[in-house]
Design a protein around this motif. Structure first.
Motif, mmCIF file in Angstrom:
data_model
loop_
_atom_site.group_PDB
_atom_site.id
_atom_site.type_symbol
_atom_site.label_atom_id
_atom_site.label_comp_id
_atom_site.label_asym_id
_atom_site.label_seq_id
_atom_site.Cartn_x
_atom_site.Cartn_y
_atom_site.Cartn_z
ATOM 1 N N THR A 5 0.817 -1.097 -0.004
ATOM 2 C CA THR A 5 0.187 -0.081 0.101
ATOM 3 C C THR A 5 0.979 1.196 -0.074
ATOM 4 N N GLN A 6 2.156 0.969 0.116
ATOM 5 C CA GLN A 6 2.925 2.106 0.325
ATOM 6 C C GLN A 6 4.152 2.075 -0.907
ATOM 7 N N PRO A 7 4.423 3.238 -1.555
ATOM 8 C CA PRO A 7 5.305 3.242 -2.813
ATOM 9 C C PRO A 7 6.825 2.998 -2.107
ATOM 10 N N PRO A 8 7.713 2.679 -3.058
ATOM 11 C CA PRO A 8 8.915 2.440 -2.500
ATOM 12 C C PRO A 8 9.433 3.987 -2.313
ATOM 13 N N PRO A 9 10.538 3.798 -1.712
ATOM 14 C CA PRO A 9 11.304 5.051 -1.225
ATOM 15 C C PRO A 9 11.927 5.865 -2.633
ATOM 16 N N TYR A 10 11.895 7.146 -2.513
ATOM 17 C CA TYR A 10 12.114 7.915 -3.736
ATOM 18 C C TYR A 10 13.676 8.599 -3.585
ATOM 19 N N HIS A 11 14.445 8.419 -4.320
ATOM 20 C CA HIS A 11 15.814 9.243 -3.994
ATOM 21 C C HIS A 11 16.048 10.033 -5.345
ATOM 22 N N PRO A 12 16.133 11.421 -5.253
ATOM 23 C CA PRO A 12 16.485 12.189 -6.376
ATOM 24 C C PRO A 12 17.877 12.055 -6.756
ATOM 25 N N ILE A 13 18.034 11.900 -8.146
ATOM 26 C CA ILE A 13 19.277 11.712 -8.718
ATOM 27 C C ILE A 13 20.168 12.980 -8.727
ATOM 28 N N SER A 14 21.163 12.902 -7.953
ATOM 29 C CA SER A 14 21.980 14.262 -7.732
ATOM 30 C C SER A 14 23.191 14.567 -8.729
ATOM 31 N N GLY A 15 23.669 13.329 -9.339
ATOM 32 C CA GLY A 15 24.802 13.614 -10.060
ATOM 33 C C GLY A 15 25.180 12.173 -10.903
ATOM 34 N N LEU A 16 26.110 11.938 -11.508
ATOM 35 C CA LEU A 16 26.730 10.843 -12.295
ATOM 36 C C LEU A 16 28.003 10.443 -12.039
ATOM 37 N N ASP A 17 28.174 9.206 -11.922
ATOM 38 C CA ASP A 17 29.485 8.397 -11.791
ATOM 39 C C ASP A 17 30.058 7.972 -13.151
ATOM 40 N N LEU A 18 30.567 8.872 -13.659
ATOM 41 C CA LEU A 18 31.286 8.656 -15.305
ATOM 42 C C LEU A 18 32.707 7.926 -15.110
ATOM 43 N N ILE A 19 32.800 7.133 -16.219
ATOM 44 C CA ILE A 19 34.148 6.490 -16.233
ATOM 45 C C ILE A 19 34.898 7.370 -17.254
ATOM 46 N N LYS A 20 36.249 7.827 -16.269
ATOM 47 C CA LYS A 20 37.099 8.536 -17.173
ATOM 48 C C LYS A 20 37.990 7.748 -17.792
ATOM 49 N N PRO A 21 38.384 8.327 -18.956
ATOM 50 C CA PRO A 21 39.420 7.783 -19.908
ATOM 51 C C PRO A 21 40.809 7.862 -19.623
ATOM 52 N N GLN A 22 41.497 6.837 -19.899
ATOM 53 C CA GLN A 22 42.947 6.893 -19.661
ATOM 54 C C GLN A 22 43.422 7.548 -21.276
ATOM 55 N N GLU A 23 44.115 8.758 -21.164
ATOM 56 C CA GLU A 23 44.629 9.270 -22.562
ATOM 57 C C GLU A 23 46.049 9.102 -22.542
ATOM 58 N N ILE A 24 46.381 8.428 -23.865
ATOM 59 C CA ILE A 24 47.634 8.225 -24.242
ATOM 60 C C ILE A 24 47.867 8.709 -25.784
ATOM 61 N N THR A 25 49.209 9.199 -26.029
ATOM 62 C CA THR A 25 49.427 9.549 -27.561
ATOM 63 C C THR A 25 50.366 8.741 -28.231
ATOM 64 N N VAL A 396 22.747 22.506 -12.880
ATOM 65 C CA VAL A 396 21.613 23.334 -13.557
ATOM 66 C C VAL A 396 20.330 22.627 -13.423
ATOM 67 N N ILE A 397 20.196 21.288 -13.820
ATOM 68 C CA ILE A 397 19.027 20.671 -13.747
ATOM 69 C C ILE A 397 18.389 20.888 -12.503
ATOM 70 N N ASN A 398 19.139 20.509 -11.562
ATOM 71 C CA ASN A 398 18.490 20.392 -10.072
ATOM 72 C C ASN A 398 18.283 21.687 -9.261
ATOM 73 N N THR A 399 18.804 22.812 -10.083
ATOM 74 C CA THR A 399 18.631 23.951 -9.242
ATOM 75 C C THR A 399 17.755 25.159 -10.126
ATOM 76 N N ILE A 400 17.635 24.860 -11.336
ATOM 77 C CA ILE A 400 16.961 26.028 -12.330
ATOM 78 C C ILE A 400 15.616 26.159 -11.768
ATOM 79 N N THR A 401 15.359 27.575 -11.892
ATOM 80 C CA THR A 401 14.051 28.063 -11.300
ATOM 81 C C THR A 401 12.924 28.430 -12.223
#
Length: 426
Positions: A5-25, A396-401
């Motif tokens: 009878t109760q919805p599951p808890p809702y947690h706003p998404i605050s950010g992303l955990d992105l994979i950072k690349p290794q850079e070589i030349t 910006v997405i989370n704070t824009i008015t």
């Protein structure tokens, strides 16, 4: 115990955990970005070449070169290339955009020793034989003639020409332009652009030392930049266009294709993230105002949407739909009304909360594998940005008015100043 009878808890998404690349030349100057992640022995390797424009119709040369790469080299025919790729269960996909061309290989790691030399041969020894070129010209002329019968296709062409004029982003090929393609022109541009100093290599998947060593051997040590300095690119002169209505009347049309929009700002601009929110409210998702009004309420169309595109030297906002010819004028009127509402009335907090959740959920959902992380990197890298851009974007997405969205609408969305294209009847 689960309480249904109760919805599951809702947690706003605050950010992303992105994979950072290794850079070589590599020793020849080729930049390589490596995204090492995943359990499966699968890799995606992308050779991305920048377009260097000397004249506006070079767009057709660029697309032709890219699409003809798999059609034969000095040592392999098109049939042999296709057979080798298919035999090893791989995919080799040419891709053409406004500013870059790419050649993408999907392969199991164990087959790279057989497949990488094929790609190397294509990027260095493509021949663009007269026979293959003649077939390409004939096929593309036929495809273009068929596409020119489709209202939506014609509307996109007219929109590009109306917004960008004679600048390279406004170029659209005519059927007769294919007859001007020559093998010599293809070879000249190919030699100028397809070289390590003008290429970026993006490697993603399960990346072992053997993968990097093979790439370094073939595309580092053995790929030599023999053509001196790169040609100086001509920066397109993109001028703002006054609002106008262009109508291509099709007397037998049952539907009208509508395409409208204007120049906008590129991804590095501070207003770009906020404009993404504004665009989503207007027409960027299924629950947008345009869909709610013109599809659900009025029943004028099956689909209507809007979007933004950031290019190397410009950017644009666009909006498109197909509607019955008897409601074309009414649809334009409703689009104007929705744009003016955004300019005159702040978005409600409830609607903004839904849009925030949609944008953040879509962003998080798009990161389904390591290839998706590489795609997010490419979006910012070729805009001259780093992955920290996404921190600012999500902030910006989370704070824009609502007031800020209203201000952006008044700054960037003016129906009277937009280019409007209708193919069909009005």
């Amino acid at each position: 115990m689960l309480t249904r009878t109760q919805p599951p808890p809702y947690h706003p998404i605050s950010g992303l955990d992105l994979i950072k690349p290794q850079e070589i030349t590599f020793s020849n100057g080729l930049k390589v970005f490596i995204f090492d992640s995943g359990e499966q022995d699968l890799v995606r390797i992308e050779w991305i070449v920048d377009h260097l424009f000397g004249r506006e119709d070079q767009a057709l040369l660029n697309s032709s070169i890219c699409e003809l790469l798999p059609e034969g080299t000095l040592t392999l025919s098109s049939a042999q290339i296709a057979e080798l790729v298919d035999f090893h269960g791989a995919f080799l996909i040419p891709g053409v955009g406004y500013d870059q061309s790419s050649l993408t290989l999907f392969s199991l790691n164990k087959h790279l020793e057989e497949l990488l030399p094929v790609v190397k041969d294509m990027l260095t020894n493509a021949v663009f034989s007269e026979k293959e070129l003649a077939t390409y010209i004939r096929n593309n002329k036929q495809k273009l003639q068929v596409s020119l019968q489709k209202n939506s296709f014609v509307a996109r062409r007219l929109f590009n020409k109306s917004v960008f004029g004679t600048a390279r982003y406004g170029y659209v090929p005519e059927v007769s332009d294919y007859d001007e393609l020559t093998r010599n022109n293809l070879l000249v541009l190919f030699s100028q652009q397809y070289r390590p100093s003008n290429c970026t290599l993006v490697v993603s998947g399960k990346i072992t030392g053997n993968v990097i060593n093979s790439l370094d051997r073939l595309f580092g040590n053995d790929w030599v930049d023999q053509n001196g300095a790169l040609p100086i690119e001509q920066i397109p002169n993109v001028l703002p266009t006054a609002g106008k209505l262009a109508v291509d009347v099709r007397k037998d049309a049952m539907q009208s294709a509508i395409r409208m929009g204007c120049l906008s700002v590129q991804r590095p601009h501070p207003d770009f993230p906020g404009l993404q929110v504004l665009n989503t409210v207007l027409g960027g998702y299924f629950g947008s105002r345009l869909m709610t009004n013109i599809r659900e309420d009025k029943g004028y169309t099956y689909s209507i949407s809007s979007g933004m595109a950031s290019l190397k030297h410009s950017a644009f906002f666009t909006l498109g739909s197909e509607v019955g010819v008897d409601v074309t004028a009414a649809t334009l009127g409703e689009i104007e009304r929705e744009i003016n509402r955004l300019r005159d009335e702040p978005v409600s907090n409830e609607e903004l909360a839904v849009v925030r959740s949609y944008i953040m959920g879509s962003l998080l959902g798009s990161l389904e594998n390591v290839f998706s992380h590489a795609d997010k990197f490419k979006n910012v890298y070729f805009s001259g940005l780093g992955l920290e851009y996404y921190d600012r974007y999500t902030s910006v997405i989370n704070t824009i008015t609502p007031d800020e969205i209203c201000h952006l609408a008044n700054t960037y969305l003016d129906f009277d100043k937009m280019v409007k294209v209708v193919v069909g009847k009005i």
